[in-house]
Design a protein around this motif. Structure first.
Motif, short mmCIF file in Angstrom:
data_model
loop_
_atom_site.label_atom_id
_atom_site.label_comp_id
_atom_site.label_asym_id
_atom_site.label_seq_id
_atom_site.Cartn_x
_atom_site.Cartn_y
_atom_site.Cartn_z
N PHE A 1 0.79 -1.29 -0.39
CA PHE A 1 0.03 -0.17 0.38
C PHE A 1 0.77 1.21 -0.28
CE2 PHE A 1 -2.60 -3.64 1.56
CZ PHE A 1 -3.63 -3.62 1.58
N VAL A 2 0.91 2.24 -0.54
CA VAL A 2 2.10 3.35 -1.46
C VAL A 2 -0.12 4.57 -1.52
CG1 VAL A 2 3.42 3.89 -2.66
CG2 VAL A 2 3.52 1.56 -1.81
N HIS A 3 1.17 5.31 -0.50
CA HIS A 3 0.53 6.64 -0.57
C HIS A 3 -0.78 6.70 -0.59
CE1 HIS A 3 3.48 9.04 -1.79
NE2 HIS A 3 4.12 8.18 -2.70
N CYS A 4 -1.04 5.70 0.96
CA CYS A 4 -2.61 5.26 1.06
C CYS A 4 -3.02 6.31 2.36
CB CYS A 4 -2.75 4.15 1.40
SG CYS A 4 -2.71 2.77 -0.33
N LYS A 5 -4.84 5.81 2.66
CA LYS A 5 -5.13 6.25 3.33
C LYS A 5 -5.94 5.67 4.58
CE LYS A 5 -7.32 11.28 5.68
NZ LYS A 5 -8.00 12.81 4.34
N VAL A 6 -5.70 5.29 5.66
CA VAL A 6 -6.42 4.13 6.24
C VAL A 6 -7.18 5.44 7.13
CG1 VAL A 6 -6.65 2.02 7.86
CG2 VAL A 6 -4.54 2.73 5.69
N THR A 7 -8.57 5.06 7.03
CA THR A 7 -9.37 6.25 8.55
C THR A 7 -10.47 5.11 8.00
OG1 THR A 7 -10.81 6.74 6.73
CG2 THR A 7 -8.72 8.17 7.45
N GLY A 8 -11.64 5.50 9.06
CA GLY A 8 -12.64 4.90 9.13
C GLY A 8 -13.07 4.89 11.06
N SER A 9 -13.79 4.02 11.79
CA SER A 9 -14.84 4.22 12.86
C SER A 9 -14.31 3.06 14.05
CB SER A 9 -15.97 5.18 12.75
OG SER A 9 -16.67 3.77 11.42
N GLY A 10 -14.11 2.07 12.72
CA GLY A 10 -13.75 0.32 13.27
C GLY A 10 -12.66 1.05 14.38
N VAL A 11 -11.87 -1.00 14.50
CA VAL A 11 -10.19 -0.60 15.00
C VAL A 11 -9.81 -1.94 14.61
CG1 VAL A 11 -9.42 -1.08 17.59
CG2 VAL A 11 -11.89 -0.07 17.73
N LEU A 12 -8.62 -1.50 13.71
CA LEU A 12 -7.86 -2.54 12.75
C LEU A 12 -6.37 -2.86 13.26
CD1 LEU A 12 -8.91 -1.12 9.64
CD2 LEU A 12 -10.11 -3.26 10.35
N TYR A 13 -6.31 -4.14 12.97
CA TYR A 13 -5.47 -4.48 12.59
C TYR A 13 -4.43 -3.95 11.54
CZ TYR A 13 -5.12 -7.30 17.25
OH TYR A 13 -4.92 -7.60 18.51
N LEU A 14 -3.53 -3.91 11.62
CA LEU A 14 -2.82 -3.24 10.04
C LEU A 14 -2.85 -4.79 8.90
CD1 LEU A 14 -0.34 -1.12 10.57
CD2 LEU A 14 -2.13 -0.29 9.22
N GLY A 15 -2.64 -6.06 9.64
CA GLY A 15 -2.67 -7.38 9.57
C GLY A 15 -2.61 -8.36 10.38
N ARG A 16 -3.65 -9.51 9.44
CA ARG A 16 -3.42 -10.65 10.49
C ARG A 16 -2.65 -11.69 8.81
NH1 ARG A 16 -7.08 -14.61 8.56
NH2 ARG A 16 -9.21 -13.57 8.04
N ALA A 17 -2.09 -12.55 9.70
CA ALA A 17 -1.31 -13.42 9.04
C ALA A 17 -2.17 -15.06 8.36
CB ALA A 17 -0.14 -14.53 9.51
N TRP A 18 -2.89 -15.11 8.24
CA TRP A 18 -3.22 -15.64 7.05
C TRP A 18 -2.84 -17.00 6.45
CZ3 TRP A 18 -6.54 -15.57 1.79
CH2 TRP A 18 -7.71 -17.22 2.06
N GLY A 19 -1.91 -16.31 6.41
CA GLY A 19 -0.85 -17.59 5.48
C GLY A 19 0.71 -17.12 6.43
N PRO A 20 1.99 -18.63 6.39
CA PRO A 20 2.81 -18.64 7.58
C PRO A 20 3.57 -17.75 6.58
CG PRO A 20 2.77 -20.41 6.83
CD PRO A 20 1.48 -19.50 5.88
N PHE A 21 4.14 -17.31 5.17
CA PHE A 21 4.75 -16.17 5.30
C PHE A 21 4.07 -14.79 4.65
CE2 PHE A 21 6.80 -20.18 5.57
CZ PHE A 21 8.31 -19.97 5.15
N SER A 22 2.94 -14.95 5.30
CA SER A 22 2.43 -13.06 4.93
C SER A 22 3.31 -12.20 4.83
CB SER A 22 1.24 -12.83 6.19
OG SER A 22 0.32 -12.28 5.96
N ARG A 23 3.10 -10.98 3.41
CA ARG A 23 3.88 -10.38 3.30
C ARG A 23 2.97 -9.49 3.24
NH1 ARG A 23 9.00 -10.66 -1.03
NH2 ARG A 23 6.94 -11.35 -2.60
#
Length: 279
Positions: free
Chosen positions: A182-204
């Motif tokens: 994600f390059v030059h993006c904007k993360v906003t909203g009203s919830g609570v978030l992790y940036l990511g979760r490890a769905w795969g063991p080598f998640s990138r």
């Protein structure tokens, strides 16, 4: 990138189509109490709409726990689901990827969703979508359980409680040439978030030059209940800004990238973009 800016702007034809569909043309009410609404289930209200829906329909869902699996078909656009509060109006079901479907075969992750949206211009307000399946043991197979799935463009959520992860990248091998950047993006909203979760063991996943609002959980990343994945995932930030971008509270197995480390992820070459994006 001119192409990306155009697609994401209100000048794009996709948005022009919806400009006159923002206000409700039709309102339905769902209530668990017989006689106090048009329907007693959300799916029944959706099923009552034309196969091809071209007007904004607001389905007001009164307080209560609605134990049902809901599916909005591809051609039923412009639907708003409005509850009476995320803590008061809850839609829940308990399917997992290994739940047997009508034909006796596992549903798979895609079809395990409690609430599935397949049409554009969907809006949800003041409502919670929940999958009641208990949290599985780390490494369990077939236990994926989706609360909400969106398979269409232009969806919005207001006042909902969907604490989760912004990304779930499924890279399963160090040799796989995949990942999210994600390059030059904007993360906003009203919830609570992790940036990511490890769905795969080598998640990138990498976020670069991105503004993050204060909705980001300070730890930033989730190993999805499997600590062994902390040794193999690649989660990074590079020159991000905003109240949610502080690297100070991040998990120790994420990275604040150097210029050299970030270089491959902020170039179009990461997604072979020069082959399909016209600048």
């Amino acid at each position: 990138m001119k192409w990306v800016n155009f697609v994401g702007s209100l000048k794009h034809s996709l948005f022009k189509t919806a400009k006159n569909k923002l206000s409700p043309s039709h309102t339905l009410t769902v209530s668990k109490k017989h006689g106090s609404g048009h329907f007693t289930s959300i799916q029944a209200a959706i099923d009552s709409l034309p196969t091809i829906n071209l007007v904004r329909v607001v389905i007001k869902v009164k307080s209560g726990v609605y134990t049902e699996k809901v599916n909005i078909p591809p051609l039923k656009s412009f639907i708003t689901i409005e509850g009476q509060g995320a803590d008061k109006t809850i839609v829940q079901w308990g399917d997992t990827a290994q739940t047997k479907g009508p034909r006796g075969l596992p549903l798979g992750t895609f079809n395990s969703a409690t609430f599935a949206v397949n049409s554009p211009y969907f809006i949800a307000k003041n409502i919670t979508f929940k999958n009641t399946t208990p949290v599985p043991a780390p490494g369990a197979v077939g236990k994926q359980a989706v609360a909400l799935r969106i398979s269409a463009d232009t969806a919005a959520f207001v006042g909902s409680q969907n604490m989760g992860a912004l990304t779930a990248q499924g890279r399963s091998s160090l040799l796989e040439d995949s990942g999210f950047s994600f390059v030059h993006c904007k993360v906003t909203g009203s919830g609570v978030l992790y940036l990511g979760r490890a769905w795969g063991p080598f998640s990138r996943v990498v976020f670069a030059y991105t503004y993050m609002d204060n909705i980001i959980i300070p730890k930033g990343w989730s190993d999805w209940g499997d600590p062994t994945r902390e040794l193999t995932v690649f989660y990074g930030q590079y020159k991000c800004t905003g109240p949610g971008a502080s690297f100070a509270g991040r998990v120790e197995w994420s990275r604040e990238l150097t210029d050299e480390e970030a270089k491959p992820f902020i170039s179009l070459s990461f997604i072979d973009g020069s082959e399909w994006i016209s600048l």
